[in-house]
Design a protein around this motif. Sequence first.
Motif, PDB file in Angstrom:
ATOM      1  N   ALA A  27       3.153  -4.555   8.645  1.00  0.00           N
ATOM      2  CA  ALA A  27       4.069  -3.479   8.277  1.00  0.00           C
ATOM      3  C   ALA A  27       5.464  -3.835   8.776  1.00  0.00           C
ATOM      4  O   ALA A  27       5.620  -4.577   9.747  1.00  0.00           O
ATOM      5  CB  ALA A  27       3.610  -2.148   8.871  1.00  0.00           C
ATOM      6  N   GLU A  28       6.461  -3.287   8.112  1.00  0.00           N
ATOM      7  CA  GLU A  28       7.848  -3.502   8.521  1.00  0.00           C
ATOM      8  C   GLU A  28       8.179  -2.693   9.767  1.00  0.00           C
ATOM      9  O   GLU A  28       8.980  -3.111  10.591  1.00  0.00           O
ATOM     10  CB  GLU A  28       8.791  -3.116   7.392  1.00  0.00           C
ATOM     11  CG  GLU A  28       8.642  -3.969   6.149  1.00  0.00           C
ATOM     12  CD  GLU A  28       9.422  -3.410   4.968  1.00  0.00           C
ATOM     13  OE1 GLU A  28      10.240  -2.483   5.153  1.00  0.00           O
ATOM     14  OE2 GLU A  28       9.186  -3.894   3.854  1.00  0.00           O
TER      15      GLU A  28
ATOM     16  N   LEU B  25       3.354   4.042   8.525  1.00  0.00           N
ATOM     17  CA  LEU B  25       3.479   2.596   8.480  1.00  0.00           C
ATOM     18  C   LEU B  25       4.396   2.245   7.313  1.00  0.00           C
ATOM     19  O   LEU B  25       4.005   2.372   6.157  1.00  0.00           O
ATOM     20  CB  LEU B  25       2.106   1.949   8.317  1.00  0.00           C
ATOM     21  CG  LEU B  25       1.167   2.177   9.503  1.00  0.00           C
ATOM     22  CD1 LEU B  25      -0.267   1.920   9.098  1.00  0.00           C
ATOM     23  CD2 LEU B  25       1.574   1.296  10.660  1.00  0.00           C
ATOM     24  N   VAL B  26       5.596   1.831   7.635  1.00  0.00           N
ATOM     25  CA  VAL B  26       6.600   1.523   6.616  1.00  0.00           C
ATOM     26  C   VAL B  26       6.345   0.125   6.059  1.00  0.00           C
ATOM     27  O   VAL B  26       6.239  -0.835   6.814  1.00  0.00           O
ATOM     28  CB  VAL B  26       8.024   1.609   7.218  1.00  0.00           C
ATOM     29  CG1 VAL B  26       9.068   1.265   6.168  1.00  0.00           C
ATOM     30  CG2 VAL B  26       8.262   2.971   7.827  1.00  0.00           C
ATOM     31  N   GLY B  27       6.247   0.027   4.752  1.00  0.00           N
ATOM     32  CA  GLY B  27       6.061  -1.278   4.116  1.00  0.00           C
ATOM     33  C   GLY B  27       4.727  -1.923   4.444  1.00  0.00           C
ATOM     34  O   GLY B  27       4.650  -3.139   4.592  1.00  0.00           O
TER      35      GLY B  27
ATOM     36  N   ALA C 257      -2.848   7.570   8.650  1.00  0.00           N
ATOM     37  CA  ALA C 257      -3.007   6.566   9.693  1.00  0.00           C
ATOM     38  C   ALA C 257      -2.898   7.249  11.050  1.00  0.00           C
ATOM     39  O   ALA C 257      -2.049   8.114  11.258  1.00  0.00           O
ATOM     40  CB  ALA C 257      -1.933   5.494   9.550  1.00  0.00           C
ATOM     41  N   VAL C 258      -3.765   6.856  11.967  1.00  0.00           N
ATOM     42  CA  VAL C 258      -3.827   7.483  13.283  1.00  0.00           C
ATOM     43  C   VAL C 258      -3.650   6.411  14.349  1.00  0.00           C
ATOM     44  O   VAL C 258      -4.360   5.400  14.355  1.00  0.00           O
ATOM     45  CB  VAL C 258      -5.181   8.205  13.482  1.00  0.00           C
ATOM     46  CG1 VAL C 258      -5.267   8.830  14.859  1.00  0.00           C
ATOM     47  CG2 VAL C 258      -5.389   9.250  12.398  1.00  0.00           C
TER      48      VAL C 258
ATOM     49  N   ILE D 132       0.841  -1.191   0.000  1.00  0.00           N
ATOM     50  CA  ILE D 132       0.000   0.000   0.000  1.00  0.00           C
ATOM     51  C   ILE D 132       0.877   1.243   0.000  1.00  0.00           C
ATOM     52  O   ILE D 132       1.812   1.354   0.785  1.00  0.00           O
ATOM     53  CB  ILE D 132      -0.917   0.002   1.233  1.00  0.00           C
ATOM     54  CG1 ILE D 132      -1.816  -1.231   1.192  1.00  0.00           C
ATOM     55  CG2 ILE D 132      -1.749   1.268   1.312  1.00  0.00           C
ATOM     56  CD1 ILE D 132      -2.609  -1.453   2.446  1.00  0.00           C
ATOM     57  N   ASP D 133       0.559   2.190  -0.892  1.00  0.00           N
ATOM     58  CA  ASP D 133       1.250   3.470  -0.917  1.00  0.00           C
ATOM     59  C   ASP D 133       0.704   4.304   0.231  1.00  0.00           C
ATOM     60  O   ASP D 133      -0.456   4.709   0.217  1.00  0.00           O
ATOM     61  CB  ASP D 133       1.022   4.167  -2.252  1.00  0.00           C
ATOM     62  CG  ASP D 133       1.704   5.517  -2.332  1.00  0.00           C
ATOM     63  OD1 ASP D 133       2.581   5.803  -1.487  1.00  0.00           O
ATOM     64  OD2 ASP D 133       1.362   6.294  -3.246  1.00  0.00           O
TER      65      ASP D 133
END
Length: 135
Positions: free
Chosen positions: A111-112, A88-90, A15-16, A8-9
């Motif tokens: 997520a990563e 959220l990375v990755g 995101a909260v 997801i881009d």
Amino acid sequence: MFEFNAPIDTDQMQAVATGHAQTMERWEDGPNGRRSSGEPLLDEATGAPVRIYDVMLPTGRDGRHEMHGVRVISHEAPELAPYSQVELVGLVAKVRQARNGGKGVDVAFTAEAIRPAGPQRATGRRSADTTAEAA
């Protein structure tokens, strides 16, 4: 069963964080059935603990935020203030048919890493408040 994994881009996603995170526990099989060992669940490949962060994502009707648990495997465990924006990375969504023959789909997020969003991700309201203070 059909499964679809999609990265997801997250550049435009707001995101909260809810401020709630839980480290998953390792389960052991014993003579009386499965029980929690009281020890953290560790990823076999990295040895890092597995945590679930409750995060509100804009997945609802008309882009409304809904709460989802996001699985993160990392040695880092940032403290996230409730109702603060996070990155959220990755982030990956795993979509599959609903279990037990139910209608719809089940979505699992992983997520990563998770971290507080940078200042460039401030919302329009915050930037308007900053502009008013500067005047």
